[in-house]
Design a protein around this motif. Sequence first.
Motif, mmCIF file in Angstrom:
data_model
loop_
_atom_site.group_PDB
_atom_site.id
_atom_site.type_symbol
_atom_site.label_atom_id
_atom_site.label_comp_id
_atom_site.label_asym_id
_atom_site.label_seq_id
_atom_site.Cartn_x
_atom_site.Cartn_y
_atom_site.Cartn_z
ATOM 1 N N GLU A 1 0.905 -1.131 0.094
ATOM 2 C CA GLU A 1 -0.080 0.013 -0.021
ATOM 3 C C GLU A 1 0.648 1.382 -0.071
ATOM 4 O O GLU A 1 0.193 2.353 0.093
ATOM 5 C CB GLU A 1 -1.036 0.207 1.177
ATOM 6 N N THR B 1 2.885 4.446 -1.104
ATOM 7 C CA THR B 1 2.537 5.470 -2.333
ATOM 8 C C THR B 1 3.618 6.192 -2.807
ATOM 9 O O THR B 1 3.618 7.142 -3.653
ATOM 10 C CB THR B 1 1.458 6.163 -1.968
ATOM 11 N N HIS C 1 6.832 2.625 -5.917
ATOM 12 C CA HIS C 1 5.521 1.798 -5.887
ATOM 13 C C HIS C 1 4.569 2.323 -6.984
ATOM 14 O O HIS C 1 3.500 1.720 -7.261
ATOM 15 C CB HIS C 1 4.869 1.936 -4.474
ATOM 16 N N GLN C 2 4.773 3.485 -7.482
ATOM 17 C CA GLN C 2 3.807 4.021 -8.608
ATOM 18 C C GLN C 2 4.409 3.258 -10.070
ATOM 19 O O GLN C 2 3.411 3.211 -10.903
ATOM 20 C CB GLN C 2 3.812 5.557 -8.782
#
Length: 79
Positions: free
Chosen positions: A57, A59, A63-64
Amino acid sequence: MSLTLRACYTATCDICGARYLDPDTDAVALLADEAKAEQTLRTAGWSVLANGYLVCEQTDAAHQQIPGQLSLGAEELSR
């Protein structure tokens, strides 16, 4: 004492290596089957991608950008 073999799933983020932890115990979650694992991870804000990747989770920029995903330039993003 008897020992019993029990197969289960655990989840690790393919970006940062974070393990999915049981929110009640903060121990590595042992998930009973693949369908339940996917449901639990999605509920927790993880991405379960068609290519088999799991993304936690977080951001941040890493992680994008999912491995194998093409980057969009500024022109494509402004459309």
